[in-house]
Scaffold this motif. Structure first.
Motif, short mmCIF file in Angstrom:
data_model
loop_
_atom_site.label_atom_id
_atom_site.label_comp_id
_atom_site.label_asym_id
_atom_site.label_seq_id
_atom_site.Cartn_x
_atom_site.Cartn_y
_atom_site.Cartn_z
N GLN A 68 -63.33 -38.76 16.42
CA GLN A 68 -62.31 -38.71 17.46
C GLN A 68 -61.56 -37.38 17.42
OE1 GLN A 68 -59.75 -42.07 16.77
NE2 GLN A 68 -61.25 -43.57 17.49
N HIS A 70 -58.03 -35.83 17.55
CA HIS A 70 -56.67 -36.31 17.32
C HIS A 70 -55.65 -35.20 17.57
CE1 HIS A 70 -57.05 -40.26 14.86
NE2 HIS A 70 -58.06 -40.13 15.70
N GLU A 83 -55.27 -40.44 18.83
CA GLU A 83 -56.43 -39.94 19.55
C GLU A 83 -55.99 -39.31 20.87
OE1 GLU A 83 -60.82 -41.45 21.12
OE2 GLU A 83 -59.32 -42.90 20.45
#
Length: 310
Positions: A68, A70, A83
């Motif tokens: 992800q 972030h 996220e």
């Protein structure tokens, strides 16, 4: 008709190739992970030499279940990492560094990253498509320049969609902010990198600093404690973990602080914690005994933290 179709396909391929050539990945790097850790980080520099903006929309790796993007933010002195939905825009003709406010987060890592490894990551861009980069793994914790500029580290090459692209272009440090974040941000980030898990978020508050020493209170999964950290060449390292055992200046002196630094740090801690909820202070006190860290701080730190965090 066949000729027109062939020209159309050829034009699409050429357009895709041009788009990929406008995006360059530099200084892709990650920290190594302590035994048992399931979350890793990733930093990189993205340059868009094209005339139109592009967007990093996704990432994946065979070393993690998910990867992800972030974004880090500070809210009332508490660092949070969430996220970034919708991806990250890379403006035309500009370079974007994913540090310190952005980074990749490798979730559910089965085999922790080890120093010297190269982690294959596929980066998906809105226009440039998929670009494969190899993240060089550095030390367990420390500033970004210790990762990107580690001695003898092979940053490898970069593959644009399976097409051989040669060696990665490594710009000098002037292309990145090597000053590093202040301790109040660097220490929570270090602890989160080492101990935070997707199912067990870590709250770091407060953080008090006196020269090369610091104390950070932590809360995780209904438990808590205090960590004494010492700044070294590679950044902040966990020196010991305790509960109420390091609140007093005398205890800090025994840990190695000078009399003046011990008194100053204890006083700053008392003032900072006087503003906290008594329930939080009770969590800090729940850590029994004192766990000294030996060798690489991260290795012992994980063992000590996990012993009170199950």
């Amino acid at each position: 008709m066949k000729t027109i179709f062939s020209l159309f396909v050829g034009l699409l391929i050429a357009t895709a190739a041009v788009a990929q050539d406008t995006i360059r990945i530099d200084l892709a790097a990650s920290h190594s992970m302590v035994a048992g850790a399931r979350v890793g980080d990733g930093y990189l520099v993205i340059t868009n030499s094209g005339s139109e903006p592009d967007r990093l929309i996704a990432a994946s790796s065979d070393r993690a279940k998910t990867v992800q993007l972030h974004q880090k933010s500070m809210d009332n002195s508490i660092m949070t990492m969430r996220e970034l939905k919708g991806g990250l825009t890379i403006p035309a003709g500009q370079t974007v560094t994913l540090a310190p406010n952005h980074h990749l987060m490798f979730q559910d890592v089965e085999k922790p990253f080890k120093q010297g490894e190269r982690i294959r990551v596929v980066l998906s861009f809105e226009k440039a498509g998929e670009i494969t980069a190899y993240f060089a793994v550095g030390k367990i914790a420390g500033p970004l320049d210790d990762i990107g500029g580690a001695s003898g580290m092979d940053h490898g090459g970069m593959d644009h969609g399976g097409r051989g692209h040669g060696a990665m272009n490594m710009p000098g440090k002037e292309g990145m902010d090597m000053s590093g974040p202040p301790p109040e941000e660097a220490i929570p980030e270090t602890l989160k990198t080492m101990f935070e898990r997707p199912d067990k978020p870590l709250t770091i508050l407060p953080v008090v600093v006196e020269k090369d020493w610091a104390i950070a209170g932590w809360q995780q999964d209904g438990r808590g404690g205090r960590a004494l950290l010492k700044k070294g060449h590679h950044g902040w390292n966990v020196f010991l973990c305790s509960g109420d055992g390091i609140r007093q200046a005398a205890a800090l002196e025994k840990a190695g602080l000078s009399i003046g630094d011990a008194k100053a740090l204890a006083a700053d801690l008392a003032e900072a914690e006087s503003k906290l909820d008594p329930k939080v202070l009770a969590l800090f006190a729940s850590f029994e005994g004192t766990v000294m860290m030996a060798g690489e701080a991260g290795d012992a730190g994980q063992a000590g933290h996990e012993a009170h965090g199950q």
